[in-house]
Design a protein around this motif. Structure first.
Motif, PDB file in Angstrom:
ATOM      1  N   ALA A  13       7.583   8.185 -11.198  1.00  0.00           N
ATOM      2  CA  ALA A  13       7.108   7.493  -9.996  1.00  0.00           C
ATOM      3  C   ALA A  13       8.097   7.704  -8.857  1.00  0.00           C
ATOM      4  O   ALA A  13       7.707   7.904  -7.702  1.00  0.00           O
ATOM      5  CB  ALA A  13       6.927   6.010 -10.273  1.00  0.00           C
ATOM      6  N   GLU A  14       9.396   7.681  -9.179  1.00  0.00           N
ATOM      7  CA  GLU A  14      10.428   7.940  -8.173  1.00  0.00           C
ATOM      8  C   GLU A  14      10.302   9.360  -7.631  1.00  0.00           C
ATOM      9  O   GLU A  14      10.412   9.609  -6.432  1.00  0.00           O
ATOM     10  CB  GLU A  14      11.808   7.737  -8.801  1.00  0.00           C
ATOM     11  N   SER A  15      10.027  10.318  -8.498  1.00  0.00           N
ATOM     12  CA  SER A  15       9.906  11.720  -8.089  1.00  0.00           C
ATOM     13  C   SER A  15       8.685  11.970  -7.216  1.00  0.00           C
ATOM     14  O   SER A  15       8.655  12.926  -6.443  1.00  0.00           O
ATOM     15  CB  SER A  15       9.827  12.614  -9.337  1.00  0.00           C
ATOM     16  N   ALA A  16       7.667  11.112  -7.332  1.00  0.00           N
ATOM     17  CA  ALA A  16       6.415  11.319  -6.586  1.00  0.00           C
ATOM     18  C   ALA A  16       6.395  10.643  -5.230  1.00  0.00           C
ATOM     19  O   ALA A  16       5.501  10.895  -4.422  1.00  0.00           O
ATOM     20  CB  ALA A  16       5.237  10.807  -7.413  1.00  0.00           C
ATOM     21  N   LYS A  17       7.374   9.789  -4.922  1.00  0.00           N
ATOM     22  CA  LYS A  17       7.233   8.913  -3.761  1.00  0.00           C
ATOM     23  C   LYS A  17       7.313   9.635  -2.421  1.00  0.00           C
ATOM     24  O   LYS A  17       6.871   9.113  -1.404  1.00  0.00           O
ATOM     25  CB  LYS A  17       8.271   7.797  -3.809  1.00  0.00           C
ATOM     26  N   TYR A  18       7.852  10.852  -2.396  1.00  0.00           N
ATOM     27  CA  TYR A  18       7.998  11.540  -1.119  1.00  0.00           C
ATOM     28  C   TYR A  18       6.746  12.293  -0.697  1.00  0.00           C
ATOM     29  O   TYR A  18       6.696  12.854   0.390  1.00  0.00           O
ATOM     30  CB  TYR A  18       9.197  12.497  -1.171  1.00  0.00           C
ATOM     31  N   ASP A  19       5.743  12.326  -1.544  1.00  0.00           N
ATOM     32  CA  ASP A  19       4.480  12.957  -1.179  1.00  0.00           C
ATOM     33  C   ASP A  19       3.584  11.896  -0.558  1.00  0.00           C
ATOM     34  O   ASP A  19       3.181  10.950  -1.225  1.00  0.00           O
ATOM     35  CB  ASP A  19       3.804  13.553  -2.413  1.00  0.00           C
ATOM     36  N   ILE A  20       3.286  12.049   0.735  1.00  0.00           N
ATOM     37  CA  ILE A  20       2.520  11.012   1.441  1.00  0.00           C
ATOM     38  C   ILE A  20       1.074  11.407   1.701  1.00  0.00           C
ATOM     39  O   ILE A  20       0.347  10.698   2.383  1.00  0.00           O
ATOM     40  CB  ILE A  20       3.184  10.656   2.789  1.00  0.00           C
ATOM     41  N   SER A  21       0.649  12.564   1.174  1.00  0.00           N
ATOM     42  CA  SER A  21      -0.699  13.048   1.520  1.00  0.00           C
ATOM     43  C   SER A  21      -1.785  12.373   0.702  1.00  0.00           C
ATOM     44  O   SER A  21      -2.552  13.004  -0.010  1.00  0.00           O
ATOM     45  CB  SER A  21      -0.776  14.562   1.342  1.00  0.00           C
ATOM     46  N   CYS A  22      -1.830  11.055   0.773  1.00  0.00           N
ATOM     47  CA  CYS A  22      -2.923  10.323   0.136  1.00  0.00           C
ATOM     48  C   CYS A  22      -3.282   9.134   1.015  1.00  0.00           C
ATOM     49  O   CYS A  22      -2.439   8.546   1.656  1.00  0.00           O
ATOM     50  CB  CYS A  22      -2.534   9.844  -1.257  1.00  0.00           C
ATOM     51  N   ALA A  23      -4.562   8.816   1.078  1.00  0.00           N
ATOM     52  CA  ALA A  23      -5.013   7.709   1.916  1.00  0.00           C
ATOM     53  C   ALA A  23      -6.359   7.241   1.417  1.00  0.00           C
ATOM     54  O   ALA A  23      -6.671   7.370   0.251  1.00  0.00           O
ATOM     55  CB  ALA A  23      -5.087   8.160   3.374  1.00  0.00           C
ATOM     56  N   SER A  24      -7.186   6.722   2.331  1.00  0.00           N
ATOM     57  CA  SER A  24      -8.490   6.191   1.951  1.00  0.00           C
ATOM     58  C   SER A  24      -9.298   7.214   1.174  1.00  0.00           C
ATOM     59  O   SER A  24      -9.259   8.405   1.449  1.00  0.00           O
ATOM     60  CB  SER A  24      -9.251   5.777   3.207  1.00  0.00           C
ATOM     61  N   SER A  25     -10.056   6.729   0.216  1.00  0.00           N
ATOM     62  CA  SER A  25     -10.802   7.631  -0.649  1.00  0.00           C
ATOM     63  C   SER A  25     -11.904   8.364   0.102  1.00  0.00           C
ATOM     64  O   SER A  25     -12.191   9.512  -0.180  1.00  0.00           O
ATOM     65  CB  SER A  25     -11.409   6.857  -1.810  1.00  0.00           C
ATOM     66  N   LEU A 405       9.663   1.607  18.918  1.00  0.00           N
ATOM     67  CA  LEU A 405       9.644   2.870  18.199  1.00  0.00           C
ATOM     68  C   LEU A 405      10.991   3.564  18.221  1.00  0.00           C
ATOM     69  O   LEU A 405      11.310   4.365  17.353  1.00  0.00           O
ATOM     70  CB  LEU A 405       8.578   3.808  18.791  1.00  0.00           C
ATOM     71  N   ILE A 406      11.807   3.277  19.255  1.00  0.00           N
ATOM     72  CA  ILE A 406      13.096   3.942  19.353  1.00  0.00           C
ATOM     73  C   ILE A 406      14.048   3.415  18.287  1.00  0.00           C
ATOM     74  O   ILE A 406      14.973   4.077  17.864  1.00  0.00           O
ATOM     75  CB  ILE A 406      13.698   3.728  20.764  1.00  0.00           C
ATOM     76  N   GLU A 407      13.808   2.196  17.820  1.00  0.00           N
ATOM     77  CA  GLU A 407      14.618   1.647  16.740  1.00  0.00           C
ATOM     78  C   GLU A 407      14.077   2.190  15.422  1.00  0.00           C
ATOM     79  O   GLU A 407      13.178   1.636  14.825  1.00  0.00           O
ATOM     80  CB  GLU A 407      14.548   0.114  16.759  1.00  0.00           C
ATOM     81  N   VAL A 408      14.649   3.293  14.972  1.00  0.00           N
ATOM     82  CA  VAL A 408      14.116   4.025  13.830  1.00  0.00           C
ATOM     83  C   VAL A 408      14.263   3.210  12.556  1.00  0.00           C
ATOM     84  O   VAL A 408      15.315   2.655  12.271  1.00  0.00           O
ATOM     85  CB  VAL A 408      14.849   5.381  13.677  1.00  0.00           C
ATOM     86  N   ASN A 409      13.186   3.141  11.798  1.00  0.00           N
ATOM     87  CA  ASN A 409      13.209   2.470  10.504  1.00  0.00           C
ATOM     88  C   ASN A 409      14.069   3.273   9.538  1.00  0.00           C
ATOM     89  O   ASN A 409      13.825   4.443   9.312  1.00  0.00           O
ATOM     90  CB  ASN A 409      11.761   2.378   9.978  1.00  0.00           C
ATOM     91  N   LYS A 410      15.086   2.652   8.970  1.00  0.00           N
ATOM     92  CA  LYS A 410      16.009   3.373   8.103  1.00  0.00           C
ATOM     93  C   LYS A 410      15.614   3.312   6.636  1.00  0.00           C
ATOM     94  O   LYS A 410      16.346   3.746   5.771  1.00  0.00           O
ATOM     95  CB  LYS A 410      17.422   2.825   8.293  1.00  0.00           C
ATOM     96  N   ASP A 411      14.495   2.724   6.350  1.00  0.00           N
ATOM     97  CA  ASP A 411      13.990   2.703   4.983  1.00  0.00           C
ATOM     98  C   ASP A 411      13.724   4.139   4.538  1.00  0.00           C
ATOM     99  O   ASP A 411      12.954   4.852   5.167  1.00  0.00           O
ATOM    100  CB  ASP A 411      12.682   1.900   4.957  1.00  0.00           C
ATOM    101  N   PRO A 412      14.356   4.622   3.450  1.00  0.00           N
ATOM    102  CA  PRO A 412      14.208   6.017   3.061  1.00  0.00           C
ATOM    103  C   PRO A 412      12.858   6.364   2.476  1.00  0.00           C
ATOM    104  O   PRO A 412      12.538   7.513   2.321  1.00  0.00           O
ATOM    105  CB  PRO A 412      15.302   6.197   1.999  1.00  0.00           C
ATOM    106  N   ILE A 413      12.035   5.353   2.156  1.00  0.00           N
ATOM    107  CA  ILE A 413      10.721   5.638   1.580  1.00  0.00           C
ATOM    108  C   ILE A 413       9.735   5.889   2.711  1.00  0.00           C
ATOM    109  O   ILE A 413       9.517   5.038   3.559  1.00  0.00           O
ATOM    110  CB  ILE A 413      10.228   4.474   0.707  1.00  0.00           C
ATOM    111  N   PRO A 414       9.125   7.087   2.777  1.00  0.00           N
ATOM    112  CA  PRO A 414       8.230   7.393   3.883  1.00  0.00           C
ATOM    113  C   PRO A 414       6.978   6.541   3.847  1.00  0.00           C
ATOM    114  O   PRO A 414       6.392   6.319   2.802  1.00  0.00           O
ATOM    115  CB  PRO A 414       7.890   8.869   3.658  1.00  0.00           C
ATOM    116  N   GLN A 415       6.572   6.054   5.026  1.00  0.00           N
ATOM    117  CA  GLN A 415       5.356   5.268   5.137  1.00  0.00           C
ATOM    118  C   GLN A 415       4.569   5.749   6.347  1.00  0.00           C
ATOM    119  O   GLN A 415       5.151   6.093   7.366  1.00  0.00           O
ATOM    120  CB  GLN A 415       5.680   3.784   5.315  1.00  0.00           C
TER     121      GLN A 415
END
Length: 421
Positions: A13-25, A405-415
């Motif tokens: 699950a950790e290895s898969a988290k950087y792939d963001i190409s999923c959304a509404s069915s 928006l200029i205050e960049v979110n530093k959370d490393p998990i892409p959203q």
């Protein structure tokens, strides 16, 4: 659940988290007979819906072993990280167990490439077959297609899943070869073409025989990494526009480069994820798909990159004062749609409401127009002053720039960021 399975789950699950190409069915499938689960058009995703409802999917890799050594990938062959892999039966059982516990509503399945593209695809297809044929699972399944896999395997997978995706990774061939020497765009585009060809053939087959199963009813998507290489936003959006001309392409996702590996001279040294640029690209993507803009209006040779201080729609409006003012009570839907602060829904409501009476400021507020933005670009009943004439472009930019928006979110998990304009 056994400790070994939990350990595999955590790693993959950790290895898969950087792939963001999923959304509404984007697809609906009702439960049949004694099957379990269903897919809903309102969407399966790993996020929150507009009404606050949380919908989730199991986003996981079959294995994070990989024969490739892509500079930007956490799972590259040369990385010293924990490795694991499920058997198809283990992953299918895990998915069903999580569904029965109401943890998930669907599955997003990807994998590192082991032995060959066809070998990996066969293993992934086996997972889906167990879910569909043995457990009669009717829920949403998104599966990654492996570049280089045969058309026969792409077709077999497409008749079982709802959506397939093939990640382009790097927008240009030159930079892809620099960071991922084992890959090339020709191999990546091949399964994209197979998906499109099979989808079109499936549509014709269903016209003749309606009982024919649908092929990837939710279409395909892709993902590009931004910030790891020197492509301009113009190059990225030109590529996006070409991809959207394919009838099967539903979404292009933009993933800000995250330095997850040890130092590599081929990669940029970043202190923060380029989240602002990522968000601007999503907003520009919205303009291409829903607002009737073309790429040259958003970015061009003179302005090759998006303005990070304001959204691309406002940036275009400031650069094109000759287009304004827009008369809310007289001008066309297309012109009204180009006003900053007016979205697709608001523009349609304006055109409908003005059939009955002239619209004033209060009416626009009730419709949902963001007058803080729109006031510089419109005239309407009881609002004759055209503020753009009395205001400099710099004043408008400073008044309306998107400070948060200029205050960049530093959370490393892409959203994926939400469009709010």
């Amino acid at each position: 659940m056994q400790d070994k399975m939990i350990s595999k789950l955590e790693i993959l699950a950790e290895s898969a988290k950087y792939d963001i190409s999923c959304a509404s069915s984007g697809t609906s499938r009702s439960n049949k007979n004694k099957g379990i689960g269903s897919a809903s058009r309102c969407g399966i995703c790993h996020s929150f819906t507009a009404d606050g409802r949380c919908v989730s999917l199991l986003k996981i890799m079959l294995t994070n072993y990989c024969m490739f050594d892509c500079a930007y990938c956490i799972n590259r062959q040369s990385n010293d990280i924990p490795r694991a892999g499920f058997t198809p039966k283990e992953l299918a059982d895990l998915t069903i167990e999580f569904y029965r516990r109401n943890y998930i509503e669907g599955l997003f399945l990807s994998s590192g490439i082991v032995r060959s593209a066809d070998h990996t695809m066969e293993k992934m297809i086996r997972v889906v077959k167990i879910l569909r044929q043995e457990y009669h699972f009717n829920g949403y399944i998104h599966m990654k297609a492996i570049p280089g896999a045969s058309n026969e395997l792409i077709r077999e997978a497409g008749l079982l899943v709802d959506r397939m995706s093939v990640n382009l990774e790097i927008p240009t061939e030159r930079n892809l070869k620099l960071l991922a020497p084992d890959k090339d765009h020709q191999t990546i585009y091949q399964p994209m073409r197979h998906i499109q060809q099979n989808l079109l053939e499936n549509i014709e087959d269903r016209k003749k025989l309606k009982s024919t199963p649908k092929f990837v009813p939710a279409g395909q998507s892709t993902q590009v990494i931004i910030g790891a290489t020197d492509e301009t936003d113009n190059q990225i959006l030109q590529l996006t526009a070409k991809l959207y001309k394919r009838p099967s392409m539903k979404r292009v996702y933009y993933s800000g480069f995250i330095p997850v590996n040890s130092y590599d001279k081929r990669l940029p040294v970043l202190q923060e994820v380029p989240r602002v640029r990522e968000n601007r690209l999503y907003q520009a993507d919205w303009l291409l798909r829903f607002y009737d803009f073309n790429v040259d209006e958003i970015v061009n040779d003179e302005h090759p990159d998006l303005d990070l201080t304001v959204d691309p729609k406002l940036s275009w409006a400031i650069r094109n004062p000759q287009f304004f003012p827009v008369d809310i009570n007289r001008d066309s839907y297309r012109k009204i749609l180009r006003v900053p602060g007016i979205g697709v829904k608001s523009a349609k409501l304006i055109v409908m409401a003005r059939r009955h009476r002239k619209l004033n400021i209060e009416a626009l507020k009730r419709i949902g127009v963001v007058l803080k933005r729109a006031q510089f670009f419109i005239v309407c009943h009881e609002m004759r002053t055209y503020k753009l004439l009395d205001s400099s472009a710099e004043y408008i930019r400073l008044s309306l720039q998107d400070q948060p928006l200029i205050e960049v979110n530093k959370d490393p998990i892409p959203q994926q960021l939400v469009m709010g304009w």
